[in-house]
Enzyme design. Structure first.
Site, PDB file in Angstrom:
ATOM      1  CD  GLU A  73      48.129 -17.313 107.518  1.00  0.00           C
ATOM      2  OE1 GLU A  73      48.794 -16.943 106.557  1.00  0.00           O
ATOM      3  OE2 GLU A  73      47.432 -18.328 107.497  1.00  0.00           O
ATOM      4  CG  HIS A 291      44.252 -24.047 107.550  1.00  0.00           C
ATOM      5  ND1 HIS A 291      45.230 -24.387 108.431  1.00  0.00           N
ATOM      6  CD2 HIS A 291      44.867 -23.876 106.359  1.00  0.00           C
ATOM      7  CE1 HIS A 291      46.402 -24.403 107.801  1.00  0.00           C
ATOM      8  NE2 HIS A 291      46.196 -24.089 106.552  1.00  0.00           N
TER       9      HIS A 291
END
Lengths: 425, 425
Positions: A73, A291
């Site tokens: 990402e 995360h």
């Protein structure tokens, strides 16, 4: 959602034997520390405080001096360049896959390959947006001492609802394609390392597929020492970027970022240590990512004698996993066929509406009746828009049906093959 | 355009030594005949006399009893099933990749993998339609006697104009990805066989890339005996499906379908015979396909001693080919950037037009002026349609830019790698 970092501390020919192993060390023993998952979500202009977090991540990675860093990402080229500049000292080699994946390495990168998954959600699900991100798997081949290590980094389609997971068949197809990609490309590798946000719970069929069909081991379950979030969770409620509703049934969080590994030829890999970050950056109110990061210390050793790795014992379990995966793909196939049918029907209806209008207008003009130009034009535009949309949808779902069918057949072939001869990893 | 058939006649442990080789034969010597290219163009409902030609192809393949058949452009599942039924006797094993590619084999298929090219033309070039066909490369692993053969079948983007070839960068990217895919997946194979419609002239940079970077040999140039169209052409003016204007500068036709091969480990491959079909089906007025079929007889032999295959001598040539390919990709990158910019500008203009209308209507309503509903609605719809189209285009070209950039970097890395260490095939 989220992404992964793999960081390795390498120590070639270490003198000080680590406590965990009683084996004598060979000239090419390598102690490696590996980490996975430092969420990013850095969609340019969209993600909250992106630049600040990218900078924090860069500083942290630089401080820890990891040997291998796997990120997902990273959508913006500039973010990659910033990270590259910060990590240049410890990881002079890097590769950016431009599908959000990148790898930083202390060791020279010999070769790379990008594999695009055939399915990745739906373009019209704009609120999820996975389709536009072009999910794929990146392969980077590095050589550590004289060991060829194939490093795979990937990011599978997110699970937005556990109960009604419309993307499960796509994620299973991705897991299958990832497994096949690794199996076919890792034949000359000594060690395989897979790190990334797999968006699957540890017991999910896709994870079991990767473990049994490729023979990968889970660093979390194999680790001799663990430190971090309970159960190794990487998507935790504490994180301010987490959508709380997603974790209702999982108060501790979910482990969806993984480090998996396998020694192929005459090597063994052991996980000495596994760690996850546990929330916000020290001294700040934001976490590095959505995360938690996962870090592992792996020890690669030359095997004294090449062991047979045919795992006949696990065969029935493997057939079961394949059969389960195939069922999920089949469920997806039925849904895709339904959608293909209904989008086709919508297109036909829109075309009929257009025809009807043409006939009506021509008839009206012929009869010399007044012509409601505004409503007719608006309706015609609407019908045309629906026609184009439905036709596009029909094409999309036709391709989806083909891909699901193809995967189902490949899985069937694999099962047939297993019944004829045992699997060799 | 067009597709390929690879047909192999295998004869394990032949007694009658073929004239072409004076080498004594080892227990696992295999004589194989290979063919490539029996054009199809069987787009359902569109292609001329599709069903009849599929049936003719099936009959012909069945009659000749080939060992391996590689086809492209089989778009309909039914055509595949028909061929499968006809070929069941000589080739009981088969795999359909659902991107038009299929393989029929006399030998058991052990495994398969599909690789999708990252670029494949433009969706808005409806008249060419390559984008919708989803070009890809299929890998089928078969075992002939004890030899592992990796068979690749593919179909690259067509060249519609030699002088103004807008698709050249995409085709070069595809050739590069194909080369990388083969290199990474063939490491455990004894023999590599690539067959298909590569849509490139023999001297084109993509072909040279496949030959030098992967180390593939061209069956046509290596063949000890050749029979068929002059220069091995597979796209010939005689074929009634050929668009004559495409062959203006090439009165004999073009060779765009290939059988390429390579022996990896301790094997050698030699091409005993190469043939192409030469026009219409005997007794009928139509050809099998829009391309001529190519057939080769290959002889695979175990090498008496493993030779070193490092080709240091060819290094400068390889760097040159890579550099040329990189230039083509760079040219494509510049064009893609221009298109990304102009589509972005179009989207911004459409948005401005919409805004202007809203302001105009609101202003008019506030001033109590009459409201030209029809023209305003039509214009708004038009502006919206342009906005959506331009935004889609912008997204598409942004991805194109990323992929071209990525490929260029990979090629650069390969060149750097070559300068540091010699290539090992």
């Amino acid at each position: 959602m989220g992404n992964a970092v793999v960081l390795m501390n390498q120590d070639v020919g270490v003198e000080d034997g680590a406590a965990f192993t009683s084996q004598s060390r060979f000239p090419h023993d390598v102690t490696v520390s590996v980490v996975v998952s430092l969420g990013q979500r850095a969609i340019r202009y969209l993600s909250k405080r992106r630049q600040e977090r990218i900078s924090l991540i860069g500083d942290q990675l630089c401080r820890e001096g990891f040997d291998l860093v796997l990120l997902q990402e990273i959508w913006s080229e500039r973010d990659y360049s910033d990270l590259k500049a910060k990590l240049g000292g410890s990881c002079p080699f890097s590769h950016y896959f431009r599908s959000g994946l990148c790898v930083f390495s202390k060791f020279p990168i010999l070769d790379t390959l990008l594999y695009q998954y055939s399915l990745n959600g739906y373009p019209y699900m704009l609120q999820h947006g996975d389709w536009f991100c072009g999910k794929s798997a990146g392969l980077v081949v590095v050589r550590i001492a004289e060991i060829t290590v194939n490093i795979y980094v990937t990011h599978l389609h997110a699970e937005y609802s556990r109960d009604k997971d419309a993307y499960l068949p796509h994620r299973v197809v991705q897991a299958w394609e990832l497994a096949q990609f690794i199996r076919h490309t890792a034949k000359a590798a000594d060690v395989v390392l897979l790190g990334g946000d797999l968006n699957m719970h540890p017991g999910d069929v896709g994870i079991r597929l990767l473990r049994s069909w490729v023979g990968l081991q889970d660093a979390f379950t194999e680790a001799q020492h663990f430190e971090g979030c309970e159960d190794g969770c990487t998507l935790i409620p504490n994180n301010c970027f987490t959508v709380k509703s997603e974790l209702q049934s999982f108060p501790l969080g979910i482990r969806i970022d993984y480090i998996l590994y396998k020694a192929v030829s005459s090597f063994t890999v052991e996980c000495e240590e596994l760690r996850t970050t546990t929330g916000t950056v020290p001294g700040l109110d934001i976490p590095y990512s959505d995360h938690e990061a996962v870090t592992a210390v792996l020890c690669i050793q030359r095997r004294r004698q090449t062991a047979s790795v045919t795992i006949d014992a696990a065969m029935p379990a493997l057939v079961e996993v394949l059969s389960e995966a195939r069922t999920e793909v089949y469920v997806g196939l039925l849904a895709a066929r339904r959608q293909r049918y209904s989008s086709g029907r919508m297109a036909v209806l829109a075309m009929l509406l257009l025809l009807l209008q043409v006939v009506g207008v021509l008839g009206g003009v012929a009869a010399g009746q007044p012509f409601p130009a505004l409503s007719v034009s608006l309706l015609a535009f609407l019908a045309l828009a629906i026609l184009l949309f439905a036709a596009g949808l029909h094409l999309f779902h036709s391709i989806e049906v083909k891909m699901l069918q193809g995967t189902e057949e490949q899985m069937e072939m694999a099962m047939r093959g297993l019944q004829e001869q045992p699997l060799r990893h």
